[in-house]
Design an enzyme around this catalytic site. Structure first.
Site, PDB file in Angstrom:
ATOM      1  N   ALA A 275      -9.491   0.609   2.996  1.00 26.48           N
ATOM      2  CA  ALA A 275      -8.567  -0.454   3.402  1.00 26.48           C
ATOM      3  C   ALA A 275      -7.310   0.181   3.967  1.00 26.48           C
ATOM      4  O   ALA A 275      -6.931   1.295   3.601  1.00 26.48           O
ATOM      5  CB  ALA A 275      -8.220  -1.370   2.231  1.00 26.48           C
TER       6      ALA A 275
ATOM      7  N   ALA B 253       0.592   0.885   2.491  1.00 30.91           N
ATOM      8  CA  ALA B 253      -0.247   1.941   1.912  1.00 30.91           C
ATOM      9  C   ALA B 253      -1.683   1.791   2.379  1.00 30.91           C
ATOM     10  O   ALA B 253      -2.103   0.718   2.816  1.00 30.91           O
ATOM     11  CB  ALA B 253      -0.163   1.907   0.387  1.00 30.91           C
TER      12      ALA B 253
ATOM     13  N   GLY C  56       0.114  -2.266   5.641  1.00 33.10           N
ATOM     14  CA  GLY C  56       1.374  -1.886   6.255  1.00 33.10           C
ATOM     15  C   GLY C  56       2.174  -0.916   5.414  1.00 33.10           C
ATOM     16  O   GLY C  56       2.979  -0.141   5.948  1.00 33.10           O
TER      17      GLY C  56
ATOM     18  N   ASP D 226       2.493 -12.405  -4.448  1.00 29.63           N
ATOM     19  CA  ASP D 226       1.649 -12.120  -3.288  1.00 29.63           C
ATOM     20  C   ASP D 226       0.196 -12.484  -3.565  1.00 29.63           C
ATOM     21  O   ASP D 226      -0.725 -11.824  -3.080  1.00 29.63           O
ATOM     22  CB  ASP D 226       1.763 -10.641  -2.905  1.00 29.63           C
TER      23      ASP D 226
END
Length: 396
Positions: free
Chosen positions: A36, A41, A39, A165
């Site tokens: 993956a 990490a 932005g 988040d």
């Protein structure tokens, strides 16, 4: 499943997130592949050098962000907070370290997909996500978040964790049916060293609560709101809050402008829509008071609808969408020790002495431990009886 054409769910990019990397080392870990990219990490599949342990997910802070003191502190704050959480619905943190000014976080690797990928695949294959499966996923995520909300520190004081988040991309399901909440990178906590200034907004526009969009103080009910969005999107396949820009999406959140699920699908269960409505209440006081309360409502709904909540339904959906997915562990080979010649053994009289190992050979522990002296008399029942009869026939 009804998906309005103006708000399609797009599949997440698969390249170059899954492109193999040349094996290289970071601290005690050897990187296998990138799984993956974000932005702040990147996430790598890795294993500890020397083997013998299950591979891990290595979250590596972006080199550009590593030059920012605030980003480094937020990265360390995430490690500090998640290390204090211990729940099967939260991806565990195993280690945090800095090597050559490169920050990394070793975490439990979840062999599965995030909900964004799952839902995009379901839409692409025109497969409905069963209501009971969607509810089981949200119950698992809510259970993990409730643990985080209630967690206290070593001193007994509440950590006051708010994820801030919660979204499709930060909830993962394993191919075994497990549910994991990930990425506490912007979480609000009582032990954080970096605090969000008043009026500053952090999070994804489509999943923020109204108070979060306005830059007002938030508590755990902001995560309940985000769980309501996740539940809406899993059960309808459509975006809850849409817009051409982040500003338009945030405006829709603040105004509470979302299409009732029953207008997308007339068969949508009325009781489930009532749960969604309450979770998405604009006023925090009108929402479920906690993630635990949301769990109770969903579990009661499942009982009334005769739905079976559990990992089996989640694993079944994953197999239907992705098939049997082998674990992506890179083959780790171990060098076998060279064969050793058997020890040379010499004996004295048969059965009277333990094995004597010739000088220079290694002890044969199993052989030595198994040695027993040879019997010197009969010990069977028949021998005892015969001996007793002989004594009676020839008294002394």
């Amino acid at each position: 499943m009804c998906v309005p054409p103006e708000v399609p769910l797009r599949a997440p990019p698969t390249e170059p997130d899954l492109e193999p990397l040349p094996l290289r080392r970071l601290g005690d870990y050897e990187l296998i592949k990138r799984v993956a990219r974000g932005g702040m990490a990147d996430i790598y599949l890795a294993h500890r050098v020397g083997g013998g342990e299950r591979p891990v997910a290595l979250k590596v802070l972006n080199p550009r962000r590593a030059k920012e003191a605030e980003a480094c502190q937020m990265f360390l704050d995430e490690a500090r907070v998640v290390a204090l959480l211990d729940h099967h619905n939260i991806a565990a943190v195993l280690e945090v370290d800095v090597v050559d000014d490169q920050y990394y976080l070793a975490m439990e690797f979840v062999h599965g997909v995030d909900l964004r990928e799952l839902l995009a695949c379901a839409v692409r294959k025109q497969v409905d996500v069963p209501y009971e499966t969607a509810v089981a996923i949200v119950v698992g995520a809510a259970t993990g978040l409730d643990h985080a909300h209630r967690r206290t520190g070593p001193d007994g004081r509440p950590l006051c964790v708010v994820h801030r988040d919660v979204s499709l991309s930060n909830i993962m399901i394993g191919h075994d049916g497990s549910v994991k909440v990930v990425d506490f990178g912007i979480a609000q906590t009582a032990i954080a060293t970096v605090h969000t200034s008043p009026g500053v907004v952090r999070g994804k526009a489509s999943y923020m609560s109204p108070e979060q969009c306005l830059g007002d103080p938030v508590d755990h009910r902001a995560d309940v709101f985000a769980l309501g969005i996740v539940l809406y999107e899993l059960t309808t396949g459509a975006r809850c809050f849409s817009g051409k820009s982040d500003f338009e999406r945030m405006l829709a959140v603040v105004r509470g402008e979302w299409l009732p699920p029953s207008q997308l699908d007339a068969r949508y269960p009325r009781e489930l829509e009532l749960v969604v409505r309450r979770a998405l209440a604009t006023d925090p006081a009108q929402r479920y008071a906690s993630a635990s309360e949301l769990c109770v409502a969903l579990e009661q709904l499942a009982i009334d609808q005769l739905w079976v909540l559990g990992a089996s339904s989640i694993a079944r959906l994953a197999r239907e969408l992705f098939g049997e997915v082998p674990e992506p562990w890179a083959p780790i080979t171990y060098r076998a020790p060279p064969p050793r010649a058997p020890p040379r053994v010499t004996r004295t009289a048969r059965g009277t002495e333990p094995p004597v190992l010739a000088r220079g050979s290694e002890p044969d522990l199993l052989r030595a431990c198994a040695w027993q002296p040879a019997p010197t008399r009969m010990t069977s029942r028949r021998a005892v009886a015969a001996h007793s009869g002989a004594r009676r026939a020839h008294p002394t």
